[in-house]
Design a protein around this motif. Structure first.
Motif, PDB file in Angstrom:
ATOM      1  N   ASP A   8      -4.631  -6.040   7.293  1.00  0.00           N
ATOM      2  CA  ASP A   8      -4.534  -7.340   8.493  1.00  0.00           C
ATOM      3  C   ASP A   8      -2.408  -7.601   8.850  1.00  0.00           C
ATOM      4  O   ASP A   8      -1.748  -7.981   7.707  1.00  0.00           O
ATOM      5  CB  ASP A   8      -5.208  -8.195   8.329  1.00  0.00           C
ATOM      6  N   ALA A   9      -2.450  -8.474  10.109  1.00  0.00           N
ATOM      7  CA  ALA A   9      -1.201  -8.861  10.035  1.00  0.00           C
ATOM      8  C   ALA A   9      -1.448 -10.804   9.710  1.00  0.00           C
ATOM      9  O   ALA A   9      -1.643 -11.166  11.083  1.00  0.00           O
ATOM     10  CB  ALA A   9      -1.073  -8.841  10.423  1.00  0.00           C
ATOM     11  N   CYS A  10      -2.004 -11.269   8.800  1.00  0.00           N
ATOM     12  CA  CYS A  10      -2.280 -12.461   8.935  1.00  0.00           C
ATOM     13  C   CYS A  10      -1.592 -13.207   7.050  1.00  0.00           C
ATOM     14  O   CYS A  10      -1.377 -12.466   6.545  1.00  0.00           O
ATOM     15  CB  CYS A  10      -3.635 -13.063   8.969  1.00  0.00           C
ATOM     16  N   TYR A  11      -0.634 -14.769   7.164  1.00  0.00           N
ATOM     17  CA  TYR A  11      -0.264 -15.137   5.777  1.00  0.00           C
ATOM     18  C   TYR A  11      -1.096 -15.652   4.731  1.00  0.00           C
ATOM     19  O   TYR A  11      -1.590 -16.222   4.311  1.00  0.00           O
ATOM     20  CB  TYR A  11       0.899 -16.124   6.438  1.00  0.00           C
ATOM     21  N   LEU A  58       1.281  -5.681   8.585  1.00  0.00           N
ATOM     22  CA  LEU A  58       0.554  -5.410   8.152  1.00  0.00           C
ATOM     23  C   LEU A  58       0.161  -5.020   6.722  1.00  0.00           C
ATOM     24  O   LEU A  58       0.877  -4.517   6.086  1.00  0.00           O
ATOM     25  CB  LEU A  58      -0.023  -3.688   9.246  1.00  0.00           C
ATOM     26  N   SER A  59      -0.607  -5.335   6.298  1.00  0.00           N
ATOM     27  CA  SER A  59      -1.173  -5.305   4.301  1.00  0.00           C
ATOM     28  C   SER A  59      -1.928  -5.605   4.389  1.00  0.00           C
ATOM     29  O   SER A  59      -3.027  -6.701   4.974  1.00  0.00           O
ATOM     30  CB  SER A  59       0.010  -6.301   3.583  1.00  0.00           C
ATOM     31  N   PRO A  60      -2.664  -4.451   3.215  1.00  0.00           N
ATOM     32  CA  PRO A  60      -1.429  -3.465   2.687  1.00  0.00           C
ATOM     33  C   PRO A  60      -1.226  -2.326   3.707  1.00  0.00           C
ATOM     34  O   PRO A  60      -1.989  -2.418   4.794  1.00  0.00           O
ATOM     35  CB  PRO A  60      -2.105  -2.866   1.582  1.00  0.00           C
ATOM     36  N   GLU A  61      -0.391  -1.841   3.322  1.00  0.00           N
ATOM     37  CA  GLU A  61       0.729  -0.469   4.117  1.00  0.00           C
ATOM     38  C   GLU A  61      -0.765   0.376   4.258  1.00  0.00           C
ATOM     39  O   GLU A  61      -0.893   1.260   5.105  1.00  0.00           O
ATOM     40  CB  GLU A  61       1.631   0.480   3.437  1.00  0.00           C
ATOM     41  N   ARG A  62      -1.879   0.603   3.950  1.00  0.00           N
ATOM     42  CA  ARG A  62      -2.883   2.031   3.366  1.00  0.00           C
ATOM     43  C   ARG A  62      -4.577   0.800   3.564  1.00  0.00           C
ATOM     44  O   ARG A  62      -4.354  -0.436   2.926  1.00  0.00           O
ATOM     45  CB  ARG A  62      -3.353   2.979   2.042  1.00  0.00           C
ATOM     46  N   GLY A  63      -5.181   1.515   3.577  1.00  0.00           N
ATOM     47  CA  GLY A  63      -6.177   0.862   3.703  1.00  0.00           C
ATOM     48  C   GLY A  63      -6.814   0.029   5.182  1.00  0.00           C
ATOM     49  O   GLY A  63      -6.110  -0.018   6.419  1.00  0.00           O
ATOM     50  N   ALA A  97      -3.391  -6.383  14.955  1.00  0.00           N
ATOM     51  CA  ALA A  97      -3.739  -7.640  13.865  1.00  0.00           C
ATOM     52  C   ALA A  97      -4.249  -6.919  13.007  1.00  0.00           C
ATOM     53  O   ALA A  97      -4.726  -7.687  11.745  1.00  0.00           O
ATOM     54  CB  ALA A  97      -4.542  -8.398  15.218  1.00  0.00           C
ATOM     55  N   GLU A  98      -5.477  -5.737  12.398  1.00  0.00           N
ATOM     56  CA  GLU A  98      -6.191  -5.291  11.608  1.00  0.00           C
ATOM     57  C   GLU A  98      -6.344  -3.912  12.220  1.00  0.00           C
ATOM     58  O   GLU A  98      -7.111  -3.506  13.271  1.00  0.00           O
ATOM     59  CB  GLU A  98      -7.381  -6.268  12.076  1.00  0.00           C
ATOM     60  N   ARG A  99      -6.475  -3.548  10.652  1.00  0.00           N
ATOM     61  CA  ARG A  99      -6.445  -2.390  10.307  1.00  0.00           C
ATOM     62  C   ARG A  99      -7.943  -1.277   9.509  1.00  0.00           C
ATOM     63  O   ARG A  99      -7.376  -2.227   8.990  1.00  0.00           O
ATOM     64  CB  ARG A  99      -5.310  -1.413  10.813  1.00  0.00           C
ATOM     65  N   GLY A 100      -8.596  -0.289   9.817  1.00  0.00           N
ATOM     66  CA  GLY A 100      -9.556  -0.518   9.074  1.00  0.00           C
ATOM     67  C   GLY A 100     -10.728   0.793   9.198  1.00  0.00           C
ATOM     68  O   GLY A 100     -10.392   1.196  10.093  1.00  0.00           O
ATOM     69  N   THR A 101     -11.454   0.810   8.904  1.00  0.00           N
ATOM     70  CA  THR A 101     -12.784   1.244   8.467  1.00  0.00           C
ATOM     71  C   THR A 101     -13.878   0.707   9.258  1.00  0.00           C
ATOM     72  O   THR A 101     -13.550  -0.492   9.572  1.00  0.00           O
ATOM     73  CB  THR A 101     -13.606   2.285   7.779  1.00  0.00           C
TER      74      THR A 101
END
Lengths: 326, 352
Positions: free
Chosen positions: B332-335, B324-329, B248-252
């Motif tokens: 999150d997967a939300c519109y 997930l966008s953006p692909e780096r950093g 759902a979400e990715r980051g530091t």
């Protein structure tokens, strides 16, 4: 551990004393005169009195029992028959020989029969149980389940008699079961007892297959088995060292029971295969009103059950360290 | 060390990180149908860092990590996608390859050390056998190594305790044993599956500190699976929030916990109690229940529980699966647009 064994040993001795007493007094509740048997066909009254006196039958029952028990520990003097050294289980009423000697003669037959069969069905049962558990739901598992169910449903006097009839008498693929002492000829010993072993194994394997399978299936889904796999242990190690270890406790339980009941139930096995072991001896002694011999066989069967129970309890602690008393 | 120079190998490696999971699908055949436990998950772990994976029960956290170790039986699980670890692809790897990696290069710490350690063997033996298997050490060496590891994880009197059984240890000590066992071969990656869930809070902090110290000493990468955001904040560098088998979400940690962008992450944060907030304000759980993985909802997996789906526009959330966008950093997967996300989150925080 020492305290545990002492306590269990004492209670075992107590149980054996009770069993002996019950057998002893029951014997005298049954009509019959052993002295008349000992005296022979033509029996003058004075010889009968003499025989009764020699066998100690002219004393009160209670005194007889005490003498019998003390004979086991310190030996006994028989007037007219001589000294019977400890452990003295009495003189047979029938053949006027010390019972102990006859037991020592016959015991190897029963032990070979029982222990040999036990080793076969333990290895075979646990083995098929493991295979069934590892192939859960697959054809191999189903074959093992069905065949073990069939095995468990038959009785020794049924399948044993069939095996004797077809394999020995009709088709002659194997010789009549017989006992050759292990020390004389190990191969002959194994060959002579092969048929009874196989028949007993067919009947008893089923329990082990089912017990091993169900416990093994449980153990294989345990966390610690998964940990072992996650550590990189090979599939073999995971099954044999980890999962099997958790399966051993229930197996030890039924093994103790089975071993004891095999020795206690040697009557049927030995009759089926006409082997001269303790089981046959006990039937003969009942038919002959031979109290000392009967007492000895009953005591032996009871001792087997009690001793195996103690061994199984001690085994639990060896298998599972959580059971150990610290 | 030469991570940058690694180019296309085999089926084509898309990333140069140390562990890279690409478009992973894991599904299980059950009597009721096919359960899609992991459904198109991608993430990466950098060397020497900790990735925290958070999500509700059944979000696919543990399944993903058991897949990395190849611990699902191929008969029950269908696995697609790629897992790259140190130039090796693990999804199609042989049993032998995986056995050599497990416990050696990749080690796992399980949730409940009481059940995860064998009750039948001494801790010394359980630690030592990993070392013997992978390093070919003798019994003597393995035992010495076990003592050394027990000392390293802070078990007092290790020389004596090495012969004790797991049930002789307290919960926290047992988890230390588990950690010693995981680290005995100096693995490059440690997967810790809720390592502190079964422990009380003080012991929890000790265990997390211990993991961090060991990471500093040995440069180990850690994947820390948890549903406790506090644990993530304390121990992780990066965070992956999972929902219904997807990211759902990715980051530091700072990005995801400081300026979260996904409605599900907001939900997780608002359902966690905060020391400073008034006790009169009730905790706000995420509305609804986790979706069935047998028949996951179409479109965004989270949309049936999402309060903001109407702000996106007609039916987009219930038809199109967001990536997930953006692909780096920070992704999150939300519109929702970035501005919407910022506004909503600021409002949410003001309400507390």
């Amino acid at each position: 551990m020492l305290r545990f064994l002492t306590r269990r040993g004492l209670s075992a001795a107590f149980i054996l004393l009770i069993v002996s007493a019950v057998t002893f007094f029951l014997f005298f509740a049954v009509p019959g005169d052993p002295a008349r048997l000992a005296c022979g066909k033509v029996c003058p009254p004075e010889t009968l009195v003499q025989a009764r006196h020699n066998l100690g039958l002219d004393q009160p029952i209670f005194v007889q029992f005490v003498e019998w028990v003390s004979g086991i520990f310190v030996g006994r003097e028989y007037e007219g028959l001589g000294h019977c050294p400890a452990p003295c289980l009495g003189y047979s009423f029938v053949n006027q020989e010390p019972v102990f000697g006859t037991i020592v003669d016959r015991l190897p037959v029963t032990l070979s029969l029982t222990v040999g069969a036990a080793v076969v069905f333990l290895l075979f049962g646990v083995g098929t149980g493991i295979i069934a558990a590892l192939n859960q739901g697959k054809p191999l598992d189903k074959i093992a389940s069905v065949s073990s169910l069939i095995g468990a449903s038959v009785q020794i006097y049924f399948i044993g008699t069939l095996a004797m009839y077809f394999l020995v008498f009709q088709w002659q693929v194997i010789e009549r079961p017989r006992y050759v002492p292990l020390t004389e000829d190990p191969i002959g010993w194994a060959y002579g007892l092969l048929l009874p072993w196989i028949v007993l194994a067919i009947i008893f394997t089923a329990n082990y297959t089912r017990m091993t399978r169900s416990t093994m299936v449980e153990q294989l889904s345990e966390d610690y088995v998964r940990t072992a796999r996650a550590k990189g242990m090979s599939a073999r190690t995971v099954v044999l060292r980890f999962a099997l270890r958790g399966t051993l406790t229930p197996i030890a339980t039924i093994f103790g029971i089975d071993l004891a009941s095999l020795i206690g139930g040697a009557i049927i096995t030995e009759t089926t295969f006409s082997l001269q072991g303790i089981g046959r001896l006990s039937i003969q002694s009942v038919n002959n009103d031979d109290l000392p011999m009967l007492m000895a066989t009953v005591l032996l069967a009871a001792a087997a059950i009690v001793v195996f129970n103690v061994i199984v309890d001690a085994l639990y602690a060896v298998i599972d360290p959580r059971v150990r008393l610290s | 060390m030469t991570a940058v120079t690694i180019t296309e190998t085999g089926r084509g490696r898309r990333s140069d990180s140390f562990l890279s999971v690409q478009d992973l699908h894991v599904s299980f055949q059950t009597e009721d149908g096919v359960v899609k436990a992991v459904d198109g998950l991608s993430f990466e772990v950098e060397k020497g860092t900790t990735l925290g994976i958070v999500g509700e029960s059944g979000s696919g956290k543990s399944v993903t990590n058991l897949t990395i170790l190849g611990l699902h039986s191929s008969e029950q699980a269908e696995i697609r996608g790629e897992i790259w670890f140190e130039d090796q692809e693990l999804v199609g790897a042989s049993r032998g390859t995986l056995e050599r990696l497990r416990g050696n290069r990749i080690a796992m710490i399980f949730q409940d050390p009481l059940t995860a350690l064998s009750p039948f063997h001494t801790v010394g033996r359980q630690i030592g056998e990993v070392y013997r298997k992978h390093k070919g050490a003798s019994k003597r060496e393995a035992r010495d190594r076990a003592v050394e590891m027990l000392e390293r994880v802070g078990i007092p009197n290790a020389r004596v305790r090495v012969d004790d059984y797991p049930h002789h240890f307290s919960g926290g000590m047992r988890q230390r044993v588990m950690i010693a066992m995981a680290l005995v071969c100096d693995p490059a990656l440690v997967i810790a599956d809720e390592p502190t869930t079964a422990l009380d809070v003080t012991v929890q902090a000790q265990i997390l500190d211990l993991l961090k110290d060991l990471q500093d000493q040995m440069g180990t990468s850690i994947i820390l699976i948890t549903h406790d955001l506090g644990v993530v904040a304390q121990a992780a560098h990066n965070v992956l929030v999972m929902y219904a088998g997807r990211a759902a979400e990715r980051g530091t940690v700072r990005e995801v916990l400081g300026t979260p962008r996904h409605p599900y992450t907001w939900g997780l944060l608002s359902s966690a109690p905060r020391l400073g907030s008034s006790v009169d304000v009730p905790l706000k759980p995420v509305r609804g229940t986790p979706p069935s993985l047998l028949t996951p909802p179409p479109g965004c997996r989270f949309h049936p529980r999402c309060d903001y789906r109407n702000q996106v526009g007609p039916d987009l959330c219930s038809t199109e699966l967001p990536e997930l966008s953006p692909e780096r950093g920070h992704g999150d997967a939300c519109y929702l647009t970035l501005t919407q996300k910022q506004e909503i989150f600021t409002q949410l925080m003001e309400g507390r």
